[in-house]
Design a protein around this motif. Sequence first.
Motif, PDB file in Angstrom:
ATOM      1  N   ASP A   1      46.900  84.640  18.661  1.00  0.00           N
ATOM      2  CA  ASP A   1      47.144  83.359  19.315  1.00  0.00           C
ATOM      3  C   ASP A   1      46.131  82.297  18.787  1.00  0.00           C
TER       4      ASP A   1
ATOM      5  N   SER B 215      55.201  75.013  27.973  1.00  0.00           N
ATOM      6  CA  SER B 215      55.295  73.750  27.586  1.00  0.00           C
ATOM      7  C   SER B 215      54.169  72.775  28.274  1.00  0.00           C
TER       8      SER B 215
ATOM      9  N   LYS C 256      62.751  86.540  24.992  1.00  0.00           N
ATOM     10  CA  LYS C 256      62.198  85.367  25.049  1.00  0.00           C
ATOM     11  C   LYS C 256      62.415  84.549  26.171  1.00  0.00           C
TER      12      LYS C 256
ATOM     13  N   TRP D 135      61.900  79.153  27.311  1.00  0.00           N
ATOM     14  CA  TRP D 135      62.054  79.834  26.237  1.00  0.00           C
ATOM     15  C   TRP D 135      61.267  79.237  25.122  1.00  0.00           C
ATOM     16  N   ASN D 136      60.153  80.085  24.920  1.00  0.00           N
ATOM     17  CA  ASN D 136      59.083  79.515  24.039  1.00  0.00           C
ATOM     18  C   ASN D 136      58.555  78.439  24.786  1.00  0.00           C
ATOM     19  N   ARG D 137      58.545  77.162  23.799  1.00  0.00           N
ATOM     20  CA  ARG D 137      57.867  76.086  24.404  1.00  0.00           C
ATOM     21  C   ARG D 137      58.872  75.202  24.847  1.00  0.00           C
TER      22      ARG D 137
END
Length: 930
Positions: free
Chosen positions: A131, A221, A584, A623-625
């Motif tokens: 990360d 986000s 995800k 979902w992810n960012r």
Amino acid sequence: MRYLISFLIVWLTFVSASGQSGNILGKITDSSGKKTLSLTTITIFKAKDTSIITYRLSDDAGLFKIPSLPFDMPLRLMATYSGYEAYRKDFMLTTKDPTLNFGNIKMSGTLKQLDEVIVYAERPPVIIKKDTIEFNASAFKTLPTALLEDLLKKLPGIQVDENGDITVNGQKVNRILVDGKRFFGDDPKMATRNLPSNMVDKVQVMDDKDEIAQNNDGNLSRIGKVINLTLKKNIKKALFGKLYAGGGTTDRYEVGGIINTFRDTFQISAMAYRNNINRAGFNIQDVISLGGFNRGSQITTMSASSNGAFSLNNISFGGGNNGISTSTGAGINLNHSPTKKLNVYGQYFYGGSSTTDFNQQNTQRFFGDTLLIGQTILNSNASANSHIVNAGGNWNDSLTNINFYGGFVYATNQLKAISAGSILNNKFGPASNSLGGSNTNGSSNTFNYNINISHRFAGKKAKTISFNHNLSYTQNPIENINESVNNYLFPSVSTFVVQQMRATNSPNTTANFGINFSNALTPKLTLRINQRFEYLNQAQLVGIYSKHAATGFYDSLNVLASNDLRREQVRWNNNFSFGYRVKKVQINLGASLYEQWISNQYTKGSSSELHYSNLLLSTGFNWNRINVNLSTNASAPSINYLNPVTDNSNPFYIVNGNPNLSQSKQTILNASGTIVNVKKNISYNLSLNASVENDAVIQSLEVNSSGAQVTTPINLDNLQRLNTRMGVNKQFKKNPRFSSSIDLSFVGQFSNSPLMFNNILSRTNSYLVMPIVRFTFNWHDLVEFNPTANVSFRKNTFTSPQFSTTDYTIQYLSGEFIVRLPKKFVWETNLTYRYFSNLAPGIPKTNVYWNAALTFLMFKEDKGQLKLAVYDILNSNNNSSRLVNGNLIVDSQSLVLQQYFMLTYSYNIRSLAGQKTKVGGSQPFGMFRF
């Protein structure tokens, strides 16, 4: 003509030579050849001296291709990936064999750290470790005069805007650490605009784990970034800063300085300034972060201008586009890390300003076939002084993080003004006029403290708990004396004389306590419990005083016109939510029981005891960012709307309160997201906010034929708002000598709101469409060009035929151009252009603000800088503006600082050899900027 032909020949030769280059390609896998290694760093060095030529990252399939490599030069390829041994291979490209395919490069696993398997001279520009993204600072060449901000601008994925705010692939950087310790509080610009870049060995970028602990809903986000700077090993202490002084035509001057020092774990910074060129000594983010204004929820009012001037909670910090200001300020910051786990800091700031202004305001109020045309001329003198004391600290280990801080702000303000106004009715001519003066004296006291504790449970990554407690107290007594003569010319002639002092105070005590708990019930299902308790004790104390006929003092209390409102409010938000993850994608579903108990006590009139109970629902997915969320909310009316005492200090603008207002309810849709292609250095971002509000509080207006208006807050349904912004950013930073970027954005706004005017109910549709383009170009730090352009299209329509459609366009263009040639000289110029398609007669539609400067660098390491600058070359600067609100159009212009010349000498203090300050561009403390 011969010069043009010569230029074309040289240019074609250059293009031809540039095209004579080779390329390599290949694929990266593990030792078995089955697992591809995406985001492997492939670096190309000169084999002779290991200087970096270029680099690339492998794609998702492990493939890479590197073009534009030189012929007949011994080169070295090195592939690096965390957890694997480095792969090296020497090679040479020729015109006969311009392409080399390395095939399948197999990398062997290792338990060693990457720093242990590569030599220092061969460190790749970028290393990705789970990360964390790590940049090798020495791989990105900067001028000896460069600051950390200049280095960050060269790093792939990192953007630094004109205000110094930093984002990494669209995510905001919350703070910068130096060797893992906080540097001068939490404001990144304190580091980026003071640390020389050649002190830095590595730049590490990672998620803000503090924000992850505080936001347990899985919405990445909202999570910002943290940058950690690893300093070079031989740097254990440093002293650096700047002193400057300058004088110019029309009695302009500036003087100031900043000194920073750190010795191991102790850091101290001191700054001071004074100028009369409308320049704030501190920028708004410095004061919000370092002054403690972001701790708690005590920012009640905020204003800012385009050149950096601003005020918070009616506290001015200097500068301004309106009027001509003299600003003074000083501050000191201490930061100490006695242990690896503990960091403490303390700050004090003083800011003062004195401003003279002349303002002309033209208004048009239209309804039916009637048009009221007004003009107001205002001369004013204002002064403000503020003191800020703030202290806090942070303690953390691998599982627990504790933040604590407290602060105090004291400020005083004074405003003296003389105004003259007139209103013309299109049907019968002059309707009214007025002449008067006012004197306002106020002060503000604010105290606040906050403590936040977050804990992650060992062995249970998804199990966290956090506590937060905040207490703030504010009071701001204000005395406003108004004396005016107001003449009404229709339907009959009359005169109304005002001699009144309005004494107000709005003490506010807010205390809250919150607890957030999150735990994974199963690998896919997460439970979140968020509890928040708030206590508010607010007041609106209003005393109206008349002028004593004998003494001339305002000491005669008008008991009938005075009133006090005191409010006690208790809020409890009891929230439960679940998150369910499918690969995800995480789906969230939550509900809150939101309870509000409100007691309103009036000196006059009946008091009220209110209880609001609301079930608030929310749902969304991450979902992810990318995040989409739909929620409901409810809010009680502000105390500012409730006091039934009429404010008639201005007979042409009378303000009523309404103690019978109801709570408003909102349905809100939020969507935001960032998609990043690290390999191609391109990012896409989108944000959208849409809401529908019922029982919204709006101002009902009643305007008579003489132009006097009365406003009263009322509740109306179906207030609709939509705000969206989307953009794409592409960076070109693979070439060490050249970097550029292009940013294309689109801003759209829409609102459908009720308008109550003279008992006529209409709806207003407001539209804003604004495309924006930004471009940056940097060639070896010798030539820089940074233009920005946008066009905003604005339009208002109405459902009632009583009101007419309004529309106008604003064109904006700005840019700076810098040349650092020949050696020891810096040439720079910047220009701002603004055009309004519609403005009232007599107010200029166009503003062109053009500046230029030449700086001569002196002494060893360019420590001395002598700058000759001319501001507003065309002597055409103005600040004309247009505001449309319902059926009211306001065009205005104010006194601004126009053409002057300035000669400024700056001296840079550096305790380490080779450290310098970058010259040119928009920088604080005496540097050249808009």
